[in-house]
Design a protein around this motif. Structure first.
Motif, PDB file in Angstrom:
ATOM      1  N   PHE A  64      11.373   0.248   0.051  1.00 34.13           N
ATOM      2  CA  PHE A  64      11.238   1.041   1.254  1.00 34.13           C
ATOM      3  C   PHE A  64       9.962   1.646   1.448  1.00 34.13           C
ATOM      4  O   PHE A  64       9.220   2.046   0.587  1.00 34.13           O
ATOM      5  CB  PHE A  64      12.306   2.378   0.938  1.00 34.13           C
ATOM      6  CG  PHE A  64      13.406   2.172   0.770  1.00 34.13           C
ATOM      7  CD1 PHE A  64      14.566   2.066   2.061  1.00 34.13           C
ATOM      8  CD2 PHE A  64      14.104   1.641  -0.518  1.00 34.13           C
ATOM      9  CE1 PHE A  64      15.817   1.760   1.662  1.00 34.13           C
ATOM     10  CE2 PHE A  64      15.240   1.564  -0.620  1.00 34.13           C
ATOM     11  CZ  PHE A  64      16.256   1.444   0.384  1.00 34.13           C
ATOM     12  N   TYR A  65       9.557   1.339   2.551  1.00 31.41           N
ATOM     13  CA  TYR A  65       8.016   1.597   3.115  1.00 31.41           C
ATOM     14  C   TYR A  65       8.012   2.220   4.476  1.00 31.41           C
ATOM     15  O   TYR A  65       9.083   2.147   5.349  1.00 31.41           O
ATOM     16  CB  TYR A  65       7.163   0.424   3.051  1.00 31.41           C
ATOM     17  CG  TYR A  65       7.697  -0.685   4.077  1.00 31.41           C
ATOM     18  CD1 TYR A  65       6.761  -0.671   5.248  1.00 31.41           C
ATOM     19  CD2 TYR A  65       8.366  -1.588   3.749  1.00 31.41           C
ATOM     20  CE1 TYR A  65       7.244  -1.688   6.122  1.00 31.41           C
ATOM     21  CE2 TYR A  65       8.786  -2.644   4.666  1.00 31.41           C
ATOM     22  CZ  TYR A  65       8.221  -2.381   5.907  1.00 31.41           C
ATOM     23  OH  TYR A  65       8.566  -3.406   6.856  1.00 31.41           O
ATOM     24  N   ASN A  97      11.328   1.453   6.528  1.00 35.48           N
ATOM     25  CA  ASN A  97      11.726   0.081   6.764  1.00 35.48           C
ATOM     26  C   ASN A  97      12.033  -0.352   5.409  1.00 35.48           C
ATOM     27  O   ASN A  97      11.512   0.316   4.537  1.00 35.48           O
ATOM     28  CB  ASN A  97      10.914  -0.520   7.516  1.00 35.48           C
ATOM     29  CG  ASN A  97      11.556  -1.954   8.174  1.00 35.48           C
ATOM     30  OD1 ASN A  97      12.561  -2.188   8.101  1.00 35.48           O
ATOM     31  ND2 ASN A  97      10.597  -2.609   8.862  1.00 35.48           N
ATOM     32  N   THR A  98      12.745  -1.520   5.264  1.00 36.53           N
ATOM     33  CA  THR A  98      13.126  -2.241   3.898  1.00 36.53           C
ATOM     34  C   THR A  98      12.506  -3.481   3.843  1.00 36.53           C
ATOM     35  O   THR A  98      12.476  -4.327   4.760  1.00 36.53           O
ATOM     36  CB  THR A  98      14.500  -2.296   3.489  1.00 36.53           C
ATOM     37  OG1 THR A  98      15.262  -2.622   4.692  1.00 36.53           O
ATOM     38  CG2 THR A  98      14.993  -0.937   3.596  1.00 36.53           C
ATOM     39  N   PHE A  99      12.185  -3.958   2.719  1.00 38.19           N
ATOM     40  CA  PHE A  99      11.809  -5.068   2.290  1.00 38.19           C
ATOM     41  C   PHE A  99      12.491  -5.808   1.156  1.00 38.19           C
ATOM     42  O   PHE A  99      12.592  -5.068   0.120  1.00 38.19           O
ATOM     43  CB  PHE A  99      10.306  -5.456   2.139  1.00 38.19           C
ATOM     44  CG  PHE A  99       9.757  -6.914   1.867  1.00 38.19           C
ATOM     45  CD1 PHE A  99       9.597  -7.588   2.852  1.00 38.19           C
ATOM     46  CD2 PHE A  99       9.245  -7.016   0.721  1.00 38.19           C
ATOM     47  CE1 PHE A  99       9.024  -8.863   2.405  1.00 38.19           C
ATOM     48  CE2 PHE A  99       8.947  -8.201   0.323  1.00 38.19           C
ATOM     49  CZ  PHE A  99       8.705  -9.270   1.278  1.00 38.19           C
ATOM     50  N   ILE A 100      13.031  -6.958   1.101  1.00 38.06           N
ATOM     51  CA  ILE A 100      13.710  -7.364  -0.015  1.00 38.06           C
ATOM     52  C   ILE A 100      12.739  -8.560  -0.931  1.00 38.06           C
ATOM     53  O   ILE A 100      12.308  -9.387  -0.176  1.00 38.06           O
ATOM     54  CB  ILE A 100      15.076  -8.143  -0.050  1.00 38.06           C
ATOM     55  CG1 ILE A 100      16.039  -6.998   0.606  1.00 38.06           C
ATOM     56  CG2 ILE A 100      15.721  -8.658  -1.102  1.00 38.06           C
ATOM     57  CD1 ILE A 100      16.345  -5.930  -0.090  1.00 38.06           C
ATOM     58  N   TRP A 101      12.473  -8.358  -2.005  1.00 40.98           N
ATOM     59  CA  TRP A 101      11.638  -9.333  -2.807  1.00 40.98           C
ATOM     60  C   TRP A 101      12.723  -9.764  -3.993  1.00 40.98           C
ATOM     61  O   TRP A 101      13.151  -8.958  -4.871  1.00 40.98           O
ATOM     62  CB  TRP A 101      10.659  -8.593  -3.460  1.00 40.98           C
ATOM     63  CG  TRP A 101       9.603  -9.168  -4.207  1.00 40.98           C
ATOM     64  CD1 TRP A 101       8.458  -9.858  -3.878  1.00 40.98           C
ATOM     65  CD2 TRP A 101       9.596  -9.329  -5.700  1.00 40.98           C
ATOM     66  NE1 TRP A 101       7.841 -10.325  -4.974  1.00 40.98           N
ATOM     67  CE2 TRP A 101       8.439 -10.162  -5.866  1.00 40.98           C
ATOM     68  CE3 TRP A 101      10.555  -8.713  -6.694  1.00 40.98           C
ATOM     69  CZ2 TRP A 101       8.074 -10.418  -7.337  1.00 40.98           C
ATOM     70  CZ3 TRP A 101      10.250  -9.176  -8.195  1.00 40.98           C
ATOM     71  CH2 TRP A 101       9.073  -9.961  -8.327  1.00 40.98           C
ATOM     72  N   GLN A 102      12.375 -11.064  -4.427  1.00 36.29           N
ATOM     73  CA  GLN A 102      13.185 -11.715  -5.697  1.00 36.29           C
ATOM     74  C   GLN A 102      12.228 -12.494  -6.080  1.00 36.29           C
ATOM     75  O   GLN A 102      11.433 -13.444  -5.553  1.00 36.29           O
ATOM     76  CB  GLN A 102      14.352 -12.282  -5.186  1.00 36.29           C
ATOM     77  CG  GLN A 102      15.671 -11.643  -4.574  1.00 36.29           C
ATOM     78  CD  GLN A 102      16.951 -12.597  -4.593  1.00 36.29           C
ATOM     79  OE1 GLN A 102      16.689 -13.771  -3.919  1.00 36.29           O
ATOM     80  NE2 GLN A 102      17.903 -12.163  -5.102  1.00 36.29           N
ATOM     81  N   GLY A 149       1.633  -0.657   5.367  1.00 39.26           N
ATOM     82  CA  GLY A 149       2.770   0.183   5.051  1.00 39.26           C
ATOM     83  C   GLY A 149       2.777   1.112   3.932  1.00 39.26           C
ATOM     84  O   GLY A 149       3.112   0.362   2.810  1.00 39.26           O
ATOM     85  N   PRO A 150       2.576   2.368   3.641  1.00 42.03           N
ATOM     86  CA  PRO A 150       2.599   2.896   2.509  1.00 42.03           C
ATOM     87  C   PRO A 150       3.935   3.067   1.828  1.00 42.03           C
ATOM     88  O   PRO A 150       4.964   3.026   2.465  1.00 42.03           O
ATOM     89  CB  PRO A 150       2.179   4.320   2.776  1.00 42.03           C
ATOM     90  CG  PRO A 150       2.300   4.496   4.109  1.00 42.03           C
ATOM     91  CD  PRO A 150       2.397   3.252   4.802  1.00 42.03           C
TER      92      PRO A 150
END
Length: 87
Positions: free
Chosen positions: A19-20, A30-35, A59-60
């Protein structure tokens, strides 16, 4: 290394939901998914990515949630020496 080699060496799939805050609108999250395949409990690759984010992106970070799942354990993998094909 291939995915199979990583799994046999003890790596598991780590999924992080990041979440940033939007750079231009700090009140919007906003969200970002990392795998990535990573080793527990240190999660070096995840922490390297978080450090990269903090160093290079605007984006912090607000928060990070992650889960880790080993896909293959020693008792689940077996060597197959033959294969039968049925028509």
């Amino acid at each position: 290394m291939t995915e199979t080699e990583l799994l046999l060496k003890g790596y598991g799939l780590t999924t992080a939901e990041i979440f940033y805050r939007m750079p231009d609108h700090q009140s919007v999250l906003n969200t970002f998914i990392w795998q990535e395949y990573d080793l527990a409990p240190d999660h070096d690759r995840l922490f390297q990515f978080i450090e990269f984010w903090q160093r290079e992106l605007d984006g912090p970070l607000h928060s990070v949630k992650f889960v880790h799942r080993k896909m293959i354990s020693p008792g689940e993998w077996r060597n197959v020496t033959g294969e039968f094909t049925l028509h």
